[in-house]
Design a protein around this motif. Structure first.
Motif, PDB file in Angstrom:
ATOM      1  N   ASP A   1       0.799  -1.221   0.000  1.00 22.00           N
ATOM      2  CA  ASP A   1       0.000   0.000   0.000  1.00 22.00           C
ATOM      3  C   ASP A   1       0.833   1.272   0.000  1.00 22.00           C
ATOM      4  OD1 ASP A   1      -2.524  -1.158  -0.105  1.00 22.00           O
ATOM      5  OD2 ASP A   1      -2.485  -1.624   2.031  1.00 22.00           O
ATOM      6  N   VAL A   2       2.145   1.143   0.140  1.00 18.62           N
ATOM      7  CA  VAL A   2       2.986   2.346   0.122  1.00 18.62           C
ATOM      8  C   VAL A   2       3.449   2.576  -1.314  1.00 18.62           C
ATOM      9  CG1 VAL A   2       5.141   3.386   0.938  1.00 18.62           C
ATOM     10  CG2 VAL A   2       3.685   2.088   2.513  1.00 18.62           C
ATOM     11  N   ILE A   3       3.045   3.708  -1.881  1.00 21.74           N
ATOM     12  CA  ILE A   3       3.320   3.980  -3.300  1.00 21.74           C
ATOM     13  C   ILE A   3       4.659   4.716  -3.441  1.00 21.74           C
ATOM     14  CG2 ILE A   3       2.348   4.915  -5.447  1.00 21.74           C
ATOM     15  CD1 ILE A   3       0.417   2.957  -3.976  1.00 21.74           C
ATOM     16  N   LYS A   4       4.849   5.741  -2.630  1.00 21.47           N
ATOM     17  CA  LYS A   4       6.095   6.523  -2.681  1.00 21.47           C
ATOM     18  C   LYS A   4       6.479   6.886  -1.264  1.00 21.47           C
ATOM     19  CE  LYS A   4       7.124   7.046  -6.959  1.00 21.47           C
ATOM     20  NZ  LYS A   4       8.369   7.174  -7.696  1.00 21.47           N
ATOM     21  N   ILE A   5       7.771   6.983  -1.040  1.00 26.11           N
ATOM     22  CA  ILE A   5       8.217   7.374   0.293  1.00 26.11           C
ATOM     23  C   ILE A   5       9.558   8.081   0.177  1.00 26.11           C
ATOM     24  CG2 ILE A   5       9.211   5.052   0.690  1.00 26.11           C
ATOM     25  CD1 ILE A   5       8.358   5.534   3.686  1.00 26.11           C
ATOM     26  N   GLY A   6       9.773   9.038   1.038  1.00 30.78           N
ATOM     27  CA  GLY A   6      11.050   9.743   1.020  1.00 30.78           C
ATOM     28  C   GLY A   6      11.240  10.557   2.282  1.00 30.78           C
ATOM     29  N   CYS A   7      12.492  10.863   2.588  1.00 28.78           N
ATOM     30  CA  CYS A   7      12.797  11.679   3.762  1.00 28.78           C
ATOM     31  C   CYS A   7      12.819  13.143   3.339  1.00 28.78           C
ATOM     32  CB  CYS A   7      14.145  11.267   4.347  1.00 28.78           C
ATOM     33  SG  CYS A   7      14.589  12.257   5.771  1.00 28.78           S
ATOM     34  N   ALA A   8      12.029  13.966   4.025  1.00 33.38           N
ATOM     35  CA  ALA A   8      11.895  15.376   3.642  1.00 33.38           C
ATOM     36  C   ALA A   8      13.151  16.171   3.957  1.00 33.38           C
ATOM     37  CB  ALA A   8      10.695  15.975   4.362  1.00 33.38           C
ATOM     38  N   ASP A   9      13.877  15.743   4.989  1.00 30.45           N
ATOM     39  CA  ASP A   9      15.002  16.553   5.471  1.00 30.45           C
ATOM     40  C   ASP A   9      16.128  16.679   4.456  1.00 30.45           C
ATOM     41  OD1 ASP A   9      13.551  16.676   7.821  1.00 30.45           O
ATOM     42  OD2 ASP A   9      14.393  14.771   8.482  1.00 30.45           O
ATOM     43  N   GLU A  10      16.102  15.828   3.431  1.00 40.00           N
ATOM     44  CA  GLU A  10      17.149  15.911   2.418  1.00 40.00           C
ATOM     45  C   GLU A  10      16.830  16.977   1.380  1.00 40.00           C
ATOM     46  OE1 GLU A  10      16.924  11.885   1.249  1.00 40.00           O
ATOM     47  OE2 GLU A  10      18.049  11.191   2.989  1.00 40.00           O
ATOM     48  N   LEU A  11      15.627  17.537   1.446  1.00 35.98           N
ATOM     49  CA  LEU A  11      15.215  18.548   0.461  1.00 35.98           C
ATOM     50  C   LEU A  11      14.919  19.852   1.192  1.00 35.98           C
ATOM     51  CD1 LEU A  11      12.622  16.273  -1.332  1.00 35.98           C
ATOM     52  CD2 LEU A  11      14.903  16.809  -2.178  1.00 35.98           C
ATOM     53  N   ASP A  12      14.759  20.914   0.404  1.00 36.09           N
ATOM     54  CA  ASP A  12      14.360  22.194   0.964  1.00 36.09           C
ATOM     55  C   ASP A  12      12.835  22.183   1.051  1.00 36.09           C
ATOM     56  OD1 ASP A  12      14.223  24.757   1.770  1.00 36.09           O
ATOM     57  OD2 ASP A  12      14.641  25.639  -0.207  1.00 36.09           O
ATOM     58  N   CYS A  13      12.313  22.151   2.252  1.00 39.03           N
ATOM     59  CA  CYS A  13      10.874  21.936   2.415  1.00 39.03           C
ATOM     60  C   CYS A  13      10.220  23.016   3.265  1.00 39.03           C
ATOM     61  CB  CYS A  13      10.610  20.604   3.099  1.00 39.03           C
ATOM     62  SG  CYS A  13      10.944  19.204   2.080  1.00 39.03           S
ATOM     63  N   VAL A  14       8.924  23.135   3.087  1.00 35.02           N
ATOM     64  CA  VAL A  14       8.118  23.986   3.968  1.00 35.02           C
ATOM     65  C   VAL A  14       7.415  23.063   4.966  1.00 35.02           C
ATOM     66  CG1 VAL A  14       6.207  25.615   4.086  1.00 35.02           C
ATOM     67  CG2 VAL A  14       7.731  25.614   2.100  1.00 35.02           C
ATOM     68  N   TYR A  15       7.604  23.326   6.239  1.00 40.39           N
ATOM     69  CA  TYR A  15       6.964  22.532   7.288  1.00 40.39           C
ATOM     70  C   TYR A  15       5.892  23.393   7.933  1.00 40.39           C
ATOM     71  CZ  TYR A  15      11.235  19.688   7.019  1.00 40.39           C
ATOM     72  OH  TYR A  15      12.269  18.916   6.588  1.00 40.39           O
ATOM     73  N   ARG A  16       4.708  22.868   8.068  1.00 39.93           N
ATOM     74  CA  ARG A  16       3.648  23.624   8.722  1.00 39.93           C
ATOM     75  C   ARG A  16       2.828  22.719   9.625  1.00 39.93           C
ATOM     76  NH1 ARG A  16       6.125  27.186   7.710  1.00 39.93           N
ATOM     77  NH2 ARG A  16       5.666  29.157   6.695  1.00 39.93           N
ATOM     78  N   GLU A  17       2.351  23.345  10.702  1.00 42.96           N
ATOM     79  CA  GLU A  17       1.488  22.626  11.625  1.00 42.96           C
ATOM     80  C   GLU A  17       0.459  23.610  12.142  1.00 42.96           C
ATOM     81  OE1 GLU A  17       3.656  20.836  14.820  1.00 42.96           O
ATOM     82  OE2 GLU A  17       1.924  19.693  15.518  1.00 42.96           O
ATOM     83  N   LEU A  18      -0.703  23.110  12.526  1.00 43.93           N
ATOM     84  CA  LEU A  18      -1.730  23.977  13.099  1.00 43.93           C
ATOM     85  C   LEU A  18      -2.001  23.522  14.531  1.00 43.93           C
ATOM     86  CD1 LEU A  18      -4.915  25.308  11.449  1.00 43.93           C
ATOM     87  CD2 LEU A  18      -5.160  24.080  13.584  1.00 43.93           C
ATOM     88  N   ALA A  19      -2.166  24.493  15.428  1.00 46.79           N
ATOM     89  CA  ALA A  19      -2.505  24.156  16.809  1.00 46.79           C
ATOM     90  C   ALA A  19      -3.677  25.000  17.272  1.00 46.79           C
ATOM     91  CB  ALA A  19      -1.303  24.389  17.714  1.00 46.79           C
ATOM     92  N   LEU A  20      -4.557  24.366  18.039  1.00 42.53           N
ATOM     93  CA  LEU A  20      -5.618  25.099  18.736  1.00 42.53           C
ATOM     94  C   LEU A  20      -5.318  24.999  20.226  1.00 42.53           C
ATOM     95  CD1 LEU A  20      -8.910  23.952  16.929  1.00 42.53           C
ATOM     96  CD2 LEU A  20      -7.750  26.165  16.714  1.00 42.53           C
TER      97      LEU A  20
END
Lengths: 552, 177
Positions: free
Chosen positions: B74-93
């Motif tokens: 069931d896993v189609i693609k996988i990769g580690c984000a830290d090797e790329l320039d990424c935008v990380y976002r999270e929402l908190a209430l």
């Protein structure tokens, strides 16, 4: 053409070339068994217990290289398959297990004989499916066979709801897809060829991957061309003929002194289709310390998992070796081979290994050899000379006691030949009911029962590590194995401690062949024999014990 | 020889079917991977879900986790984000105790962090912040002295900058990345 689910299943099995199914009927698979009956093209072997069916499918798959198939009903039928599925998973044996389940209107309500078999088998299958819609059934079955047989092989389970078995939908036959293959990277191959070329003292470690990928001949070619000695793991037995001048025998905890010393002195370890399990590498950090490790495996996750490789290639071994061989020059390594020859030691003999050695000489050529798990298993791996792959069935990874009798049935049917089962009284006690299955199907299976009245391997460890406190390893059973064999429809022959081995075994093999029946030989042996040599768990290769060492 | 323990962010495209989460979380449990957070969400393709996994461990564990997950059907693609320039976002209430006398101070902190007040009752406030996870950590630290009544964080979502997409990422083969 419109068919019901049960007929679609059977038709899909025919598409895949399935000729034999091992199983046990029940409420949730009545429609499937009815379809099987009406179809009439597939032979069904009714075992005594579903576990036996799973092991039989496993044994069938190991000797034929085809995908083994077993059926069981819902609930207890399905859970009884689990040990067999887990055994196949650990040893990468292609298998498709089909279970029935209650209808969708009863699902999830704790109905009679309902169990979440997909949930239960998730960690021990490559993948599993629950089929709730008949229109998805045919493609699911095809996908299951594809998954079981592609990449690193393994078991797949299909759970088919009762309502799906009776519902109808259009069915179109299809020819099976061949597993996709990835091309081998030429740069990496060149590096590997260079490393082999440069190496002064190479050794090949051949695992089950050689057998699974049908690469035995390529392995032998590689070994001969570059004069590299070959040691095999338990799963690799048969990949190179025992007795060949380049064959060192088995490696690992109970590996031969020659194999172990060769690995110690080698500068390069060429690991082909082997995962450096704890029973082979023992101390994974020190196993190949300072050596060049070349690892070729089809499963990416096995690369660098236990032992870090110096260079690796993720590939099907057959493809990899085919591409690698032309890159290698003929090479003589007589100095190294002479050194390796000097490591050779005589085998440790005892009554049990004498019996196994005799069986090795007397059994018909190309007979599959099946073992259970324990001392007799190691004795067989050390002493039974095999000339070809796909003749050795043993539970290597999971170490399933009770595997042998079911697997022997599958191996006898798959090969169409006399099968030799070496078992112990502990293991036989777990699935001896399947002797009746072998008898019912008139299968020539010679059962060499190493009867020592103890759980020998556990007892050996109690001697090594527990100051001879033999907790629960003495079997105080009163079984008369001759009568047992006879009552289950087999022939029983006694081989007492002073009886002539060759005569008795000859009689056993002849009887099994002539009458086409299972023959049980009750081989009485001492309870105090040990499997030697031995390297203690987690220890380094240089600590191999030649004699038994007990802590007192 | 002790390897460095780090936090890694792993993205995976998985088939959007029942049981997939069980398969994946079961694999983490039985192989003993230390997962800090796992979020699952829908994607632009209705057949696929996207998982973001935060792993705490050595680099060896990162590669094992990726390779073991990659083996699941069931896993189609996988990769580690830290090797790329990424935008990380999270929402908190964050629901915080907010009596009249301290409301002003809370609102001040909220404004500085570019968070929002999304609810106000006589004694409480709910604050919403969407930002990089470490900014949320810092905001929570500031709000904590006012007494947090309850809080919920969505877990990290991550996308690589530029044209790079996870579905086009080559994560199969010898060089699992």
């Amino acid at each position: 053409m419109k068919l019901n689910g049960a007929d679609i299943l059977i038709n899909c099995l025919c598409e895949q070339g399935v000729d034999t199914v091992f199983g046990y009927p029940g409420g949730a698979v009545l429609d499937i068994y009815d379809a099987l009956y009406r179809n009439g093209k597939i032979k069904h072997i009714l075992t005594a217990h579903e576990q036996g069916a799973a092991h039989a499918a496993d044994g069938y798959a190991r000797v034929t290289g085809k995908t083994g198939v077993c059926f069981a009903t819902s609930g207890p039928g399905a859970t009884n398959l689990v040990t067999g599925i887990a055994t196949a998973y650990m040893d990468s044996v292609p298998m498709v297990a089909v279970t029935g389940n209650v209808g969708i209107n009863l699902l999830g309500r704790d109905s009679f004989q309902e169990v979440d078999i997909c949930g239960i088998t998730m960690p021990v299958t490559k993948h599993n499916f629950i089929v709730k819609d008949v229109t998805e059934l045919a493609d699911t079955v095809r996908k299951a066979f594809y998954i079981a047989n592609s990449g690193r092989k393994g078991p797949v389970l299909i759970d088919i709801l009762k309502n799906v078995q009776v519902a109808e939908c259009p069915y179109q036959p299809q020819t099976p897809k061949n597993p996709a293959t990835k091309s081998v990277l030429p740069d990496k191959l060149k590096d590997i060829a260079d490393a082999i070329e440069k190496s002064k003292k190479p050794v090949i470690m051949a695992g089950g991957g050689i057998i699974a990928s049908e690469s035995s001949l390529l392995l032998r070619e590689l070994a001969k061309k570059c004069e590299i000695p070959v040691t095999y793991t338990l799963m690799g037995k048969g990949c190179i003929p025992d007795g060949d001048e380049l064959c060192l025998g088995m490696l690992g905890m109970h590996g031969t002194a020659q194999a172990v010393k060769t690995v110690i002195n080698a500068d390069t370890v060429i690991a082909l289709g082997t995962r450096f399990s704890d029973r082979v590498a023992l101390n994974r950090d020190k196993f190949a310390y300072g050596k060049t490790v070349i690892q070729i495996d089809i499963d990416n996750a096995e690369i660098d998992k236990n032992v870090t490789s110096s260079m690796h290639l993720m590939a099907d071994l057959n493809q990899a070796l085919t591409a690698l061989l032309p890159l290698l020059k003929q090479k003589q390594r007589s100095e190294w081979l002479n050194e390796v020859k000097s490591f050779k030691k005589e085998r440790n003999l005892n009554r049990a290994t004498e019996i196994i050695n005799s069986a090795s000489r007397l059994s018909p050529k190309d007979s599959p050899i099946i073992t259970d798990v324990g001392q007799h298993q190691m004795w067989t791996a050390q002493n039974f000379d095999l000339q070809s792959p796909r003749l050795f069935c043993t539970s290597g990874g999971l170490g399933t006691m009770g595997y042998g009798m079911g697997a022997a049935i599958g191996a006898a049917i798959g090969s169409g030949k006399l099968a030799v089962l070496v078992t112990g009284d502990g293991c036989l006690g777990m699935n001896m009911n399947e002797i009746s299955t072998a008898a019912a199907n008139k299968l020539p299976v010679v059962i060499l029962l190493m009867d020592n009245r103890v759980l020998g391997m556990v007892r050996q460890w109690q001697k090594l590590f527990y100051k001879r406190r033999f907790s629960q390893t003495n079997l105080e059973r009163k079984i008369d194995y001759i009568k047992l064999a006879e009552s289950l429809g087999a022939v029983g022959i006694m081989l007492g401690e002073n009886d002539d081995i060759e005569n008795t075994l000859e009689k056993a093999f002849n009887t099994a062949c002539e009458k086409s029946v299972p023959v049980l030989v009750d081989c009485v042996i001492s309870p105090d024999e040990n499997v030697l040599p031995m390297i203690k768990p987690g220890a380094t290769y240089d600590t191999q014990l030649d004699k038994m060492e007990e802590n007192k | 020889m002790t390897a460095e323990i780090k936090k890694y962010t792993i993205g995976a495209l998985v088939s959007n079917k029942s049981g997939v989460l069980t398969r994946i979380s079961g694999l983490f449990a039985r192989r003993g991977y230390n997962i800090e957070s796992l979020s699952v969400c829908a994607t632009e393709d209705e057949e696929l879900s996207r998982m973001t996994i935060i792993l705490k461990g050595e680099e060896y564990v990162l590669y094992q986790l990726i390779k073991q997950l990659d083996k699941l059907e069931d896993v189609i693609k996988i990769g580690c984000a830290d090797e790329l320039d990424c935008v990380y976002r999270e929402l908190a209430l964050i629901k915080v105790a907010a009596s009249v006398d301290i409301r002003r101070q809370i609102v001040e902190a909220t404004e500085i962090y570019k968070a929002k007040v999304v609810d106000l009752s006589t004694d409480t406030m709910i604050l919403e912040i969407t930002d990089a996870p470490e900014i949320i950590d810092a905001f929570v630290k500031v709000i904590k002295p006012f007494k947090i009544l309850e809080m919920q964080r969505t877990g990290v979502t991550v996308l690589a900058r530029g044209t790079h997409t996870l579905k086009d990422r080559d994560c199969y083969g010898d060089n699992v990345n």
